[in-house]
Scaffold this motif. Structure first.
Motif, PDB file in Angstrom:
ATOM      1  N   THR A 102       0.810  -1.204   0.000  1.00 58.54           N
ATOM      2  CA  THR A 102       0.000   0.000   0.000  1.00 58.54           C
ATOM      3  C   THR A 102       0.844   1.254   0.000  1.00 58.54           C
ATOM      4  O   THR A 102       2.041   1.215   0.301  1.00 58.54           O
ATOM      5  CB  THR A 102      -0.933  -0.021   1.237  1.00 58.54           C
ATOM      6  OG1 THR A 102      -1.838   1.069   1.180  1.00 58.54           O
ATOM      7  CG2 THR A 102      -0.122   0.073   2.524  1.00 58.54           C
ATOM      8  N   PRO A 105      -2.872   7.520  -1.078  1.00 56.27           N
ATOM      9  CA  PRO A 105      -3.739   7.782  -2.235  1.00 56.27           C
ATOM     10  C   PRO A 105      -3.227   9.001  -2.983  1.00 56.27           C
ATOM     11  O   PRO A 105      -2.377   9.742  -2.462  1.00 56.27           O
ATOM     12  CB  PRO A 105      -5.099   8.049  -1.585  1.00 56.27           C
ATOM     13  CG  PRO A 105      -4.780   8.552  -0.217  1.00 56.27           C
ATOM     14  CD  PRO A 105      -3.539   7.817   0.194  1.00 56.27           C
ATOM     15  N   SER A 130      -0.169   3.257  -5.085  1.00 54.48           N
ATOM     16  CA  SER A 130      -0.526   2.208  -4.138  1.00 54.48           C
ATOM     17  C   SER A 130      -1.006   0.965  -4.868  1.00 54.48           C
ATOM     18  O   SER A 130      -1.850   1.047  -5.773  1.00 54.48           O
ATOM     19  CB  SER A 130      -1.624   2.703  -3.190  1.00 54.48           C
ATOM     20  OG  SER A 130      -2.002   1.674  -2.296  1.00 54.48           O
ATOM     21  N   ASN A 132      -2.771  -1.221  -3.446  1.00 58.77           N
ATOM     22  CA  ASN A 132      -4.139  -1.425  -2.920  1.00 58.77           C
ATOM     23  C   ASN A 132      -4.476  -2.905  -2.788  1.00 58.77           C
ATOM     24  O   ASN A 132      -5.573  -3.343  -3.135  1.00 58.77           O
ATOM     25  CB  ASN A 132      -5.169  -0.711  -3.792  1.00 58.77           C
ATOM     26  CG  ASN A 132      -5.098   0.797  -3.646  1.00 58.77           C
ATOM     27  OD1 ASN A 132      -4.677   1.305  -2.608  1.00 58.77           O
ATOM     28  ND2 ASN A 132      -5.507   1.518  -4.685  1.00 58.77           N
ATOM     29  N   ARG A 133      -3.510  -3.635  -2.246  1.00 60.46           N
ATOM     30  CA  ARG A 133      -3.648  -5.087  -2.210  1.00 60.46           C
ATOM     31  C   ARG A 133      -3.159  -5.625  -0.865  1.00 60.46           C
ATOM     32  O   ARG A 133      -2.213  -5.106  -0.267  1.00 60.46           O
ATOM     33  CB  ARG A 133      -2.816  -5.701  -3.340  1.00 60.46           C
ATOM     34  CG  ARG A 133      -2.802  -7.220  -3.394  1.00 60.46           C
ATOM     35  CD  ARG A 133      -2.029  -7.730  -4.589  1.00 60.46           C
ATOM     36  NE  ARG A 133      -0.627  -7.336  -4.593  1.00 60.46           N
ATOM     37  CZ  ARG A 133      -0.033  -6.625  -5.551  1.00 60.46           C
ATOM     38  NH1 ARG A 133      -0.726  -6.219  -6.604  1.00 60.46           N
ATOM     39  NH2 ARG A 133       1.249  -6.328  -5.481  1.00 60.46           N
ATOM     40  N   ASN A 157      -8.512   0.692  -0.873  1.00 59.95           N
ATOM     41  CA  ASN A 157      -8.181   2.112  -0.996  1.00 59.95           C
ATOM     42  C   ASN A 157      -7.124   2.479   0.040  1.00 59.95           C
ATOM     43  O   ASN A 157      -7.454   2.839   1.159  1.00 59.95           O
ATOM     44  CB  ASN A 157      -9.435   2.974  -0.823  1.00 59.95           C
ATOM     45  CG  ASN A 157      -9.152   4.451  -1.055  1.00 59.95           C
ATOM     46  OD1 ASN A 157      -8.163   4.818  -1.687  1.00 59.95           O
ATOM     47  ND2 ASN A 157     -10.021   5.306  -0.547  1.00 59.95           N
ATOM     48  N   SER A 158      -5.854   2.330  -0.342  1.00 63.33           N
ATOM     49  CA  SER A 158      -4.729   2.570   0.570  1.00 63.33           C
ATOM     50  C   SER A 158      -4.954   1.860   1.899  1.00 63.33           C
ATOM     51  O   SER A 158      -5.058   2.483   2.960  1.00 63.33           O
ATOM     52  CB  SER A 158      -4.520   4.068   0.784  1.00 63.33           C
ATOM     53  OG  SER A 158      -4.120   4.707  -0.408  1.00 63.33           O
ATOM     54  N   ASN A 173      -9.030   0.910   5.470  1.00 63.70           N
ATOM     55  CA  ASN A 173      -8.664   1.739   4.326  1.00 63.70           C
ATOM     56  C   ASN A 173      -8.393   3.156   4.819  1.00 63.70           C
ATOM     57  O   ASN A 173      -8.675   3.503   5.963  1.00 63.70           O
ATOM     58  CB  ASN A 173      -9.805   1.761   3.308  1.00 63.70           C
ATOM     59  CG  ASN A 173      -9.890   0.485   2.491  1.00 63.70           C
ATOM     60  OD1 ASN A 173      -8.870  -0.089   2.114  1.00 63.70           O
ATOM     61  ND2 ASN A 173     -11.106   0.032   2.213  1.00 63.70           N
TER      62      ASN A 173
END
Length: 458
Positions: A102, A105, A130, A132-133, A157-158, A173
């Motif tokens: 991450t 954003p 990011s 995002n995983r 999301n981050s 997130n």
């Protein structure tokens, strides 16, 4: 006449240049990191900066065969490699490890502040999108290396903190706490997220951590400030610089503790069951002030941000001032040094690193950008006493170093720290894109659970 105008312009340029050189001159530390550490740190007078000292180690990564340096009696190996900016770690009941890959954003803004931020992010290795995983790592054969590395949860999301409570996996997130149905042993989640609560996202401090509270029914969640010292006004900081307590059954929350500029690491101390956190303090008061810190946190605590730091020292840059708060500001329990960027936190309850690391806190220090010379860029251990607080006169012990090379360049930067099922310490390295595993150089017996007790004082 023309000559006089030219002379006047030259004098103005000289004056402007002199002022620029004066205010842009980096502030060099006058105290050692050790002097600004411990239960009684040296809190020197602030040296207010109009232009910040910028000194962040250039990110270069690890060369083949390189690795960090462990403390005496310990050894280190790469538990997992080839990750994409790994920041945070969580161990599942079956021993599998989740890692949040991450980053921040996309950032808004511009101007000088935006330029400085972009420059620092790129220089320090954080100027990447990011992923995002959340990725699952499994060491099935017990050799200390994860042979399974697969996507576990995507489309986030981050994301940062992760926690299991009841039949759900909670993920923090940057702008919302979400949860997913989870079955022990599950290796991938395809379900859609259920929003538990929303909160402000992004800003300078975008990362949100979450852990299960000591009551086993609620959660603690961190939300860092949007700016350094409420630079955009207090309205922009609503529900920020706080530790929240979340009640998932009713999808509500309350402010558990306030005045924490950027809290990240959270952990429950095993003896007292008290909540502890590590907090990143403010910038641009010089290379020596104030220290980042480690502290116990109780309901209703206020650590002073943005008006005060370290138990009541005023920051006169913040307007309007708030003198009525001063007597209520809590002094942190342990200073970690100035600008070290303390992020990761875990206690030694599951440690099998030997008796010298059997009772205390481990802290991942990401490393400074606003200090000359740099500080942090290591993992440290703070010994605790039987009362559940740092031992009297406790000094930090460097557990993992060598993240800076001989030229002062960053081969890696440590972030999250947890213990794996074998009692070895895992360290997320977001510049090296690895997870390091620190273990004892000699076999160690299984840890004895700490007895629960009430704190008998600090």
């Amino acid at each position: 006449m023309r000559q006089r105008i030219l002379i006047g312009l030259a004098l103005v340029l000289i004056m402007v240049g002199s002022l620029y050189l004066y205010f842009a001159q980096p502030d060099e530390a006058r105290l050692s990191v050790a002097a600004v550490s411990g239960s009684r740190p040296d809190i020197s007078a602030p040296r207010v900066q109009i232009w910040p000292t910028i000194k962040v180690a250039d990110a270069v990564g690890w060369k083949q065969g390189e690795m960090p340096t462990p403390a005496a009696g310990l050894k280190v190996n790469a538990f997992a490699s080839g990750l994409d900016h790994p920041r945070w770690l969580y161990r599942l009941p079956n021993g599998d490890v989740l890692v949040a890959e991450t980053n921040s954003p996309p950032r808004k803004g511009g101007g000088i502040a935006g330029w400085v931020m972009d420059y620092l992010l790129n220089k320090g290795g954080a100027g990447v999108p990011s992923a995002n995983r959340i990725t699952l790592l499994r060491d099935a054969d017990g050799d200390g290396v994860a042979e399974v590395k697969q996507p576990f949860l995507t489309g986030l999301n981050s994301p940062y903190g992760m926690a299991l409570l009841g039949p759900y996996l909670y993920v923090a997130n940057t702008d919302a706490l979400v949860r997913y149905p989870f079955t022990p042993g599950q290796t991938k989640i395809d379900a859609k997220p259920e929003v538990v609560i929303k909160y402000p996202g992004g800003g300078n401090h975008w990362a949100r951590n979450v852990i299960v509270a000591e009551d086993g029914q609620s959660l603690y969640l961190t939300v860092g400030s949007s700016t350094n010292i409420a630079d955009n006004g207090l309205d922009a900081e609503k529900f920020r610089a706080n530790i929240l307590q979340v009640f998932p059954d009713t999808k509500t929350f309350r402010v558990f503790a306030a005045g924490t500029r950027n809290p990240i690491g959270l952990a429950i101390e095993p003896r007292t069951k008290a909540l502890w956190t590590v907090v990143n303090e403010r910038d641009m008061l010089g290379s020596d002030t104030p220290p980042d810190y480690l502290s116990a946190v109780e309901a209703g605590d206020n650590f002073g941000w943005p008006w005060f730091y370290w138990g009541g020292y005023p920051d006169h840059r913040v307007k309007p001032e708030n003198p009525g708060l001063q007597e209520y500001v809590k002094r942190p329990d342990y200073a970690l040094g100035p600008h070290v960027a303390a992020l990761g936190l875990t206690f030694a309850a599951d440690s099998r690193l030997g008796p010298q690391f059997a009772d205390g806190a481990f802290v991942g220090q990401h490393g400074s950008w606003n200090r000359l010379p740099v500080s942090g860029y290591n993992v440290v251990y703070i010994p605790f006493g039987d009362n559940g607080f740092p031992a009297k006169g406790a000094k930090e012990v460097e557990v993992l170093s060598g993240f800076l090379d001989a030229k002062g360049q960053a081969r890696g930067r440590p972030v999250g720290v947890i213990f794996d099922a074998t009692g070895s310490l895992l360290v997320a390295d977001d510049v090296g894109n690895k997870i390091w595993r620190v273990s004892s150089a000699t076999p160690q017996p299984a840890p004895t659970p700490a007895a629960s007790s009430k704190p008998s004082g600090k």
